[in-house]
Motif scaffolding. Structure first.
Motif, PDB file in Angstrom:
ATOM      1  N   ARG A  92       0.827  -1.204   0.000  1.00  0.00           N
ATOM      2  CA  ARG A  92       0.000   0.000   0.000  1.00  0.00           C
ATOM      3  C   ARG A  92       0.869   1.265   0.000  1.00  0.00           C
ATOM      4  O   ARG A  92       0.642   2.187  -0.775  1.00  0.00           O
ATOM      5  N   PHE A  93       1.867   1.301   0.875  1.00  0.00           N
ATOM      6  CA  PHE A  93       2.725   2.475   0.965  1.00  0.00           C
ATOM      7  C   PHE A  93       3.490   2.679  -0.338  1.00  0.00           C
ATOM      8  O   PHE A  93       3.509   3.780  -0.892  1.00  0.00           O
ATOM      9  N   LEU A  94       4.109   1.618  -0.835  1.00  0.00           N
ATOM     10  CA  LEU A  94       4.867   1.740  -2.082  1.00  0.00           C
ATOM     11  C   LEU A  94       3.964   2.081  -3.256  1.00  0.00           C
ATOM     12  O   LEU A  94       4.344   2.863  -4.132  1.00  0.00           O
ATOM     13  N   SER A  95       2.761   1.526  -3.262  1.00  0.00           N
ATOM     14  CA  SER A  95       1.839   1.822  -4.357  1.00  0.00           C
ATOM     15  C   SER A  95       1.451   3.292  -4.359  1.00  0.00           C
ATOM     16  O   SER A  95       1.453   3.945  -5.410  1.00  0.00           O
ATOM     17  N   ARG A  96       1.129   3.828  -3.216  1.00  0.00           N
ATOM     18  CA  ARG A  96       0.766   5.253  -3.150  1.00  0.00           C
ATOM     19  C   ARG A  96       1.938   6.121  -3.586  1.00  0.00           C
ATOM     20  O   ARG A  96       1.762   7.100  -4.316  1.00  0.00           O
ATOM     21  N   PHE A  97       3.120   5.763  -3.144  1.00  0.00           N
ATOM     22  CA  PHE A  97       4.313   6.527  -3.499  1.00  0.00           C
ATOM     23  C   PHE A  97       4.589   6.424  -4.998  1.00  0.00           C
ATOM     24  O   PHE A  97       4.816   7.428  -5.669  1.00  0.00           O
TER      25      PHE A  97
END
Length: 176
Positions: A92-97
């Motif tokens: 989730r974090f990497l996807s948003r970034f």
């Protein structure tokens, strides 16, 4: 350990505020650049007006990226205050970034191509390298998501926990 976590939370909050401040400053710069491109009182040729408008688009793209990164850090590091131990959180974090980075690079690539086509076509190969790198980043992200999906299936409780956090954060946003 709890006090160290608070120090990180304060640090992430400061970083978030700086991203938001930078974004608003870039928006002001974009408005000024746009005005210089459309100002009817200036006697400027069409090419210069076009370049000003394209520069405004580029500044707004960076502003959106800055704002989105600030929001991502706020959501994932300050509000959630949870460790990135589960594959779901990491994805989730990497996807948003990466969404922010890929969209920003794509728009910047288009802006640069439009400018170079008219001003300096000899530099188009360098611009295409940015486009190819963006495409490679998108492909790598897709591979990561596909591989991460199997890791998530090994820990279904992690997905439930993350969904519970989402509901809690959305509830807090509605109540405030």
């Amino acid at each position: 350990m709890n006090s160290l976590r608070k120090v990180f939370s304060v640090g992430f909050s400061i970083i978030t505020l700086l991203f938001v401040l930078s974004s608003f400053i870039l928006i002001v710069f974009a408005v000024l650049e746009l005005w210089s491109g459309i100002n009817p009182l200036q006697t400027t040729d069409l090419r210069a007006r076009f370049n000003s408008i394209m520069e405004s688009v580029g500044l707004l793209t960076i502003a959106v990226a800055s704002l989105e990164l600030g929001q991502t850090i706020l959501d994932e590091e300050v509000l959630r205050s949870s460790e990135m131990s589960f594959p779901t959180r990491v994805r989730r974090f990497l996807s948003r970034f990466l969404i922010v980075i890929i969209v920003s690079l794509s728009i910047e690539f288009l802006v640069v191509v439009f400018e170079l086509i008219h001003d300096d076509p000899l530099h188009l190969p360098q611009a295409s390298a940015v486009g190819l790198a963006t495409a490679a980043l998108l492909a790598a992200w897709g591979i990561f998501i596909r591989l991460n999906k199997s890791a998530e299936e090994l820990e279904p409780e992690a997905m439930q926990e993350v969904k519970g956090e989402d509901i809690k954060i959305k509830g807090d946003e509605v109540n405030s």
